[in-house]
Scaffold this motif. Structure first.
Motif, PDB file in Angstrom:
ATOM      1  N   ALA A   7       3.002   7.320   8.892  1.00 60.35           N
ATOM      2  CA  ALA A   7       2.234   6.071   8.834  1.00 60.35           C
ATOM      3  C   ALA A   7       1.972   5.492  10.219  1.00 60.35           C
ATOM      4  O   ALA A   7       1.029   4.713  10.399  1.00 60.35           O
ATOM      5  N   GLN A   8       2.754   5.874  11.222  1.00 57.78           N
ATOM      6  CA  GLN A   8       2.541   5.374  12.581  1.00 57.78           C
ATOM      7  C   GLN A   8       1.237   5.890  13.188  1.00 57.78           C
ATOM      8  O   GLN A   8       0.769   5.346  14.182  1.00 57.78           O
ATOM      9  N   GLU A   9       0.650   6.921  12.611  1.00 57.75           N
ATOM     10  CA  GLU A   9      -0.643   7.426  13.079  1.00 57.75           C
ATOM     11  C   GLU A   9      -1.789   6.552  12.597  1.00 57.75           C
ATOM     12  O   GLU A   9      -2.908   6.701  13.059  1.00 57.75           O
ATOM     13  N   PHE A  10      -1.514   5.653  11.651  1.00 51.74           N
ATOM     14  CA  PHE A  10      -2.550   4.862  10.991  1.00 51.74           C
ATOM     15  C   PHE A  10      -2.468   3.389  11.373  1.00 51.74           C
ATOM     16  O   PHE A  10      -1.437   2.905  11.798  1.00 51.74           O
ATOM     17  N   THR A  11      -3.584   2.714  11.168  1.00 49.83           N
ATOM     18  CA  THR A  11      -3.648   1.261  11.286  1.00 49.83           C
ATOM     19  C   THR A  11      -3.999   0.707   9.908  1.00 49.83           C
ATOM     20  O   THR A  11      -4.970   1.147   9.287  1.00 49.83           O
ATOM     21  N   TYR A  12      -3.190  -0.249   9.442  1.00 47.95           N
ATOM     22  CA  TYR A  12      -3.413  -0.886   8.145  1.00 47.95           C
ATOM     23  C   TYR A  12      -4.507  -1.934   8.305  1.00 47.95           C
ATOM     24  O   TYR A  12      -4.475  -2.744   9.231  1.00 47.95           O
ATOM     25  N   LEU A  13      -5.487  -1.926   7.396  1.00 49.47           N
ATOM     26  CA  LEU A  13      -6.608  -2.845   7.528  1.00 49.47           C
ATOM     27  C   LEU A  13      -6.806  -3.773   6.342  1.00 49.47           C
ATOM     28  O   LEU A  13      -7.764  -4.522   6.311  1.00 49.47           O
ATOM     29  N   GLY A  14      -5.925  -3.734   5.359  1.00 49.79           N
ATOM     30  CA  GLY A  14      -6.000  -4.706   4.278  1.00 49.79           C
ATOM     31  C   GLY A  14      -6.464  -4.137   2.953  1.00 49.79           C
ATOM     32  O   GLY A  14      -6.479  -2.929   2.727  1.00 49.79           O
ATOM     33  N   ASP A  15      -6.854  -5.032   2.095  1.00 49.31           N
ATOM     34  CA  ASP A  15      -7.247  -4.749   0.718  1.00 49.31           C
ATOM     35  C   ASP A  15      -8.499  -3.869   0.689  1.00 49.31           C
ATOM     36  O   ASP A  15      -9.485  -4.152   1.357  1.00 49.31           O
ATOM     37  N   ALA A  16      -8.475  -2.815  -0.113  1.00 40.98           N
ATOM     38  CA  ALA A  16      -9.618  -1.906  -0.215  1.00 40.98           C
ATOM     39  C   ALA A  16     -10.821  -2.561  -0.877  1.00 40.98           C
ATOM     40  O   ALA A  16     -11.941  -2.078  -0.734  1.00 40.98           O
ATOM     41  N   SER A  17     -10.632  -3.668  -1.571  1.00 44.43           N
ATOM     42  CA  SER A  17     -11.781  -4.344  -2.181  1.00 44.43           C
ATOM     43  C   SER A  17     -12.705  -4.935  -1.117  1.00 44.43           C
ATOM     44  O   SER A  17     -13.826  -5.333  -1.419  1.00 44.43           O
ATOM     45  N   LEU A  18     -12.267  -4.964   0.151  1.00 45.16           N
ATOM     46  CA  LEU A  18     -13.125  -5.438   1.236  1.00 45.16           C
ATOM     47  C   LEU A  18     -14.341  -4.540   1.433  1.00 45.16           C
ATOM     48  O   LEU A  18     -15.312  -4.938   2.077  1.00 45.16           O
ATOM     49  N   LEU A  19     -14.304  -3.345   0.874  1.00 42.44           N
ATOM     50  CA  LEU A  19     -15.473  -2.460   0.940  1.00 42.44           C
ATOM     51  C   LEU A  19     -16.631  -3.016   0.124  1.00 42.44           C
ATOM     52  O   LEU A  19     -17.780  -2.678   0.374  1.00 42.44           O
ATOM     53  N   ASN A  20     -16.341  -3.870  -0.855  1.00 42.85           N
ATOM     54  CA  ASN A  20     -17.360  -4.445  -1.731  1.00 42.85           C
ATOM     55  C   ASN A  20     -17.783  -5.811  -1.202  1.00 42.85           C
ATOM     56  O   ASN A  20     -17.397  -6.843  -1.733  1.00 42.85           O
ATOM     57  N   ARG A  21     -18.577  -5.816  -0.150  1.00 42.22           N
ATOM     58  CA  ARG A  21     -19.003  -7.060   0.497  1.00 42.22           C
ATOM     59  C   ARG A  21     -20.050  -7.783  -0.358  1.00 42.22           C
ATOM     60  O   ARG A  21     -21.085  -7.214  -0.687  1.00 42.22           O
ATOM     61  N   ASN A  32      -2.136 -11.644  -2.244  1.00 38.84           N
ATOM     62  CA  ASN A  32      -0.966 -10.940  -1.745  1.00 38.84           C
ATOM     63  C   ASN A  32      -0.233 -10.376  -2.966  1.00 38.84           C
ATOM     64  O   ASN A  32       0.779 -10.904  -3.395  1.00 38.84           O
ATOM     65  N   PRO A  33      -0.758  -9.261  -3.508  1.00 35.15           N
ATOM     66  CA  PRO A  33      -0.225  -8.766  -4.777  1.00 35.15           C
ATOM     67  C   PRO A  33       1.128  -8.075  -4.627  1.00 35.15           C
ATOM     68  O   PRO A  33       1.426  -7.492  -3.591  1.00 35.15           O
ATOM     69  N   ALA A  34       1.906  -8.147  -5.667  1.00 29.58           N
ATOM     70  CA  ALA A  34       3.147  -7.371  -5.763  1.00 29.58           C
ATOM     71  C   ALA A  34       2.884  -6.277  -6.792  1.00 29.58           C
ATOM     72  O   ALA A  34       2.366  -6.539  -7.865  1.00 29.58           O
ATOM     73  N   GLY A  35       3.201  -5.054  -6.417  1.00 27.78           N
ATOM     74  CA  GLY A  35       2.981  -3.935  -7.323  1.00 27.78           C
ATOM     75  C   GLY A  35       1.957  -2.970  -6.755  1.00 27.78           C
ATOM     76  O   GLY A  35       1.728  -2.908  -5.552  1.00 27.78           O
ATOM     77  N   VAL A  36       1.307  -2.230  -7.629  1.00 25.99           N
ATOM     78  CA  VAL A  36       0.350  -1.204  -7.217  1.00 25.99           C
ATOM     79  C   VAL A  36      -0.899  -1.869  -6.657  1.00 25.99           C
ATOM     80  O   VAL A  36      -1.459  -2.789  -7.261  1.00 25.99           O
ATOM     81  N   HIS A  37      -1.321  -1.386  -5.493  1.00 28.17           N
ATOM     82  CA  HIS A  37      -2.415  -2.008  -4.754  1.00 28.17           C
ATOM     83  C   HIS A  37      -3.168  -0.933  -3.984  1.00 28.17           C
ATOM     84  O   HIS A  37      -2.570   0.011  -3.476  1.00 28.17           O
ATOM     85  N   ARG A  38      -4.486  -1.079  -3.868  1.00 25.09           N
ATOM     86  CA  ARG A  38      -5.301  -0.154  -3.066  1.00 25.09           C
ATOM     87  C   ARG A  38      -5.567  -0.793  -1.706  1.00 25.09           C
ATOM     88  O   ARG A  38      -6.007  -1.934  -1.634  1.00 25.09           O
ATOM     89  N   ILE A  93      -8.373   5.250   1.554  1.00 23.63           N
ATOM     90  CA  ILE A  93      -7.924   4.260   0.588  1.00 23.63           C
ATOM     91  C   ILE A  93      -6.606   4.791   0.047  1.00 23.63           C
ATOM     92  O   ILE A  93      -6.558   5.862  -0.566  1.00 23.63           O
ATOM     93  N   VAL A  94      -5.552   4.065   0.338  1.00 25.80           N
ATOM     94  CA  VAL A  94      -4.204   4.467  -0.048  1.00 25.80           C
ATOM     95  C   VAL A  94      -3.761   3.578  -1.208  1.00 25.80           C
ATOM     96  O   VAL A  94      -3.860   2.358  -1.130  1.00 25.80           O
ATOM     97  N   THR A  95      -3.302   4.200  -2.275  1.00 26.35           N
ATOM     98  CA  THR A  95      -2.744   3.460  -3.407  1.00 26.35           C
ATOM     99  C   THR A  95      -1.238   3.420  -3.207  1.00 26.35           C
ATOM    100  O   THR A  95      -0.595   4.457  -3.090  1.00 26.35           O
TER     101      THR A  95
END
Length: 84
Positions: free
Chosen positions: A13-27, A43-49, A63-65
């Motif tokens: 995971a250190q090779e990656f940068t986290y950018l937030g919720d995948a729903s941001l693709l749907n502008r 700020n969901p708890a549980g399964v998230h994309r 897109i990581v689940t």
């Protein structure tokens, strides 16, 4: 934490940068909805994309689940494939 890159296999995971919720693709195009898109976040708890950028690798977007309570990675796909 290891991320299963669809093309390169398991990557740290250190090779990656986290950018937030995948729903941001749907502008949204509606101005009222755009305010919520920019300023209000869940700020969901549980399964998230989530969006992850492979900054120190092939520079792909994934897109990581992931389960946010256990950090277990349930899967990953290329963002360009998911957007189709």
């Amino acid at each position: 934490m290891l991320i299963p890159h669809p093309l390169l296999g398991l990557r740290d995971a250190q090779e990656f940068t986290y950018l937030g919720d995948a729903s941001l693709l749907n502008r949204p195009t509606d101005p009222a909805a755009f305010y919520e898109y920019v300023y209000l976040r869940n700020n969901p708890a549980g399964v998230h994309r989530e969006l992850w950028f492979h900054e120190y690798g092939d520079r792909s977007w994934l897109i990581v689940t992931r389960d946010t309570t256990t950090h277990e990675i349930l899967g990953a796909e290329l963002a360009k494939e998911a957007a189709r």
